[in-house]
Design a protein around this motif. Structure first.
Motif, PDB file in Angstrom:
ATOM      1  N   LEU A  42      17.177 -70.884  -8.616  1.00  0.00           N
ATOM      2  CA  LEU A  42      17.957 -70.587 -10.088  1.00  0.00           C
ATOM      3  C   LEU A  42      16.920 -70.595 -11.223  1.00  0.00           C
ATOM      4  O   LEU A  42      17.357 -70.198 -11.961  1.00  0.00           O
ATOM      5  CB  LEU A  42      18.777 -71.871 -10.307  1.00  0.00           C
ATOM      6  N   ALA A  43      15.565 -70.891 -10.935  1.00  0.00           N
ATOM      7  CA  ALA A  43      14.438 -70.830 -11.996  1.00  0.00           C
ATOM      8  C   ALA A  43      13.189 -71.015 -11.260  1.00  0.00           C
ATOM      9  O   ALA A  43      13.045 -71.241 -10.301  1.00  0.00           O
ATOM     10  CB  ALA A  43      14.548 -71.739 -13.071  1.00  0.00           C
ATOM     11  N   GLU A  44      12.077 -70.288 -11.836  1.00  0.00           N
ATOM     12  CA  GLU A  44      10.646 -70.324 -11.511  1.00  0.00           C
ATOM     13  C   GLU A  44       9.872 -71.184 -12.256  1.00  0.00           C
ATOM     14  O   GLU A  44       9.956 -71.166 -13.462  1.00  0.00           O
ATOM     15  CB  GLU A  44      10.221 -69.176 -11.432  1.00  0.00           C
ATOM     16  N   VAL A  45       9.094 -72.118 -11.541  1.00  0.00           N
ATOM     17  CA  VAL A  45       8.167 -72.921 -12.169  1.00  0.00           C
ATOM     18  C   VAL A  45       6.990 -72.435 -12.341  1.00  0.00           C
ATOM     19  O   VAL A  45       6.593 -71.778 -11.482  1.00  0.00           O
ATOM     20  CB  VAL A  45       7.974 -74.359 -11.391  1.00  0.00           C
ATOM     21  N   ASN A  46       6.699 -72.252 -13.742  1.00  0.00           N
ATOM     22  CA  ASN A  46       5.459 -71.672 -14.147  1.00  0.00           C
ATOM     23  C   ASN A  46       4.264 -72.794 -14.340  1.00  0.00           C
ATOM     24  O   ASN A  46       4.697 -73.615 -15.350  1.00  0.00           O
ATOM     25  CB  ASN A  46       5.676 -70.767 -15.227  1.00  0.00           C
ATOM     26  N   THR A  47       3.465 -72.733 -13.525  1.00  0.00           N
ATOM     27  CA  THR A  47       2.305 -73.939 -13.711  1.00  0.00           C
ATOM     28  C   THR A  47       1.114 -73.302 -14.453  1.00  0.00           C
ATOM     29  O   THR A  47       0.143 -74.018 -14.650  1.00  0.00           O
ATOM     30  CB  THR A  47       1.677 -74.707 -12.459  1.00  0.00           C
ATOM     31  N   ARG A  76       5.791 -78.159 -27.731  1.00  0.00           N
ATOM     32  CA  ARG A  76       5.858 -77.112 -26.901  1.00  0.00           C
ATOM     33  C   ARG A  76       4.714 -77.260 -25.820  1.00  0.00           C
ATOM     34  O   ARG A  76       3.836 -78.165 -26.052  1.00  0.00           O
ATOM     35  CB  ARG A  76       5.250 -75.662 -27.339  1.00  0.00           C
ATOM     36  N   HIS A  77       4.892 -76.512 -24.670  1.00  0.00           N
ATOM     37  CA  HIS A  77       3.909 -76.723 -23.402  1.00  0.00           C
ATOM     38  C   HIS A  77       3.376 -75.455 -23.230  1.00  0.00           C
ATOM     39  O   HIS A  77       3.767 -74.547 -22.512  1.00  0.00           O
ATOM     40  CB  HIS A  77       4.451 -77.284 -22.252  1.00  0.00           C
ATOM     41  N   PRO A  78       2.136 -75.133 -23.551  1.00  0.00           N
ATOM     42  CA  PRO A  78       1.339 -73.857 -23.501  1.00  0.00           C
ATOM     43  C   PRO A  78       1.109 -73.401 -22.317  1.00  0.00           C
ATOM     44  O   PRO A  78       0.833 -72.136 -21.934  1.00  0.00           O
ATOM     45  CB  PRO A  78       0.185 -74.009 -24.566  1.00  0.00           C
ATOM     46  N   GLN A  79       0.752 -74.352 -21.223  1.00  0.00           N
ATOM     47  CA  GLN A  79       0.347 -74.125 -19.884  1.00  0.00           C
ATOM     48  C   GLN A  79       1.159 -73.821 -18.844  1.00  0.00           C
ATOM     49  O   GLN A  79       0.915 -73.207 -17.842  1.00  0.00           O
ATOM     50  CB  GLN A  79      -0.598 -75.199 -19.332  1.00  0.00           C
ATOM     51  N   GLY A  80       2.603 -74.094 -19.151  1.00  0.00           N
ATOM     52  CA  GLY A  80       3.610 -73.876 -18.254  1.00  0.00           C
ATOM     53  C   GLY A  80       4.949 -74.357 -18.475  1.00  0.00           C
ATOM     54  O   GLY A  80       5.264 -74.674 -19.632  1.00  0.00           O
ATOM     55  N   SER A  81       6.073 -73.981 -17.793  1.00  0.00           N
ATOM     56  CA  SER A  81       7.315 -74.162 -17.952  1.00  0.00           C
ATOM     57  C   SER A  81       7.744 -75.865 -17.797  1.00  0.00           C
ATOM     58  O   SER A  81       7.140 -76.305 -17.514  1.00  0.00           O
ATOM     59  CB  SER A  81       8.207 -72.980 -17.151  1.00  0.00           C
TER      60      SER A  81
END
Length: 183
Positions: A42-47, A76-81
């Motif tokens: 349903l969504a992709e985790v961006n690490t 905000r979280h600049p490194q990942g979702s």
């Protein structure tokens, strides 16, 4: 006074900020000898960076946010979702602004969404958002985000002369009022 309407929470409307997580609109297939429906990916985790890894947490709000809510902080979280999936099927607000190159959000591009309690969101890396806005005491969310050595949370405190308010919900209330006290 400027008014910001509550935008319908659809994949198309939320796409500039990340993914809408709504199993009701996703294709599925049967698993476990046909006893379970799997709503896959349903969504992709961006690490993000090499040192990151995906983690799963539960966020619980013992007390609901009082409405109207004075907005003083975005992050905000600049490194990942970062994904928020409601566990109690309760509506909640989502206040976002697009990712920016600098250290400040573009407050003129704020969007306000209202989840129906069945919808979650996955903020794309760098998207500015208000911390969790729960409307019910004890509301819980499954959170999937990034953990690693690199700093991954930038905060922006709104200037004292700018006040954003999220109104109390009623049948006739569907806007966020923005008030600049210098006006």
């Amino acid at each position: 006074m400027m008014q910001l309407p509550i935008t319908p929470l659809t994949q198309e409307n939320f796409a500039p900020f990340g993914d809408l997580i709504d199993w009701r609109q996703a294709e599925h297939f049967l698993i476990n000898a046909g006893t379970t429906q799997r709503f896959h990916c349903l969504a992709e985790v961006n690490t993000g960076a090499e040192d990151g890894r995906a983690i799963i947490s539960i966020f619980r709000k013992p007390q609901a946010d009082s409405l109207p809510l004075r907005v003083t902080l975005l992050e905000r979280h600049p490194q990942g979702s970062q994904a928020f999936i409601p566990l109690n099927a309760q509506p909640f607000f989502i206040l976002v602004a697009p990712a920016t190159e600098g250290s400040k959000p573009d407050l003129h591009q704020l969007k306000l969404f209202l989840s129906d309690g069945q919808q979650g969101v996955n903020y794309a890396a760098g998207v500015w958002h208000h911390p969790l806005i729960a409307l019910q005491d004890g509301d819980c969310f499954l959170v999937v985000d990034r953990q690693g050595d690199l700093a991954n949370c930038d905060e922006y405190t709104l200037e004292a002369h700018l006040e954003l308010w999220i109104p109390a919900l009623s049948a006739s209330t569907d806007t966020l009022c923005v008030h600049d006290s210098n006006a």
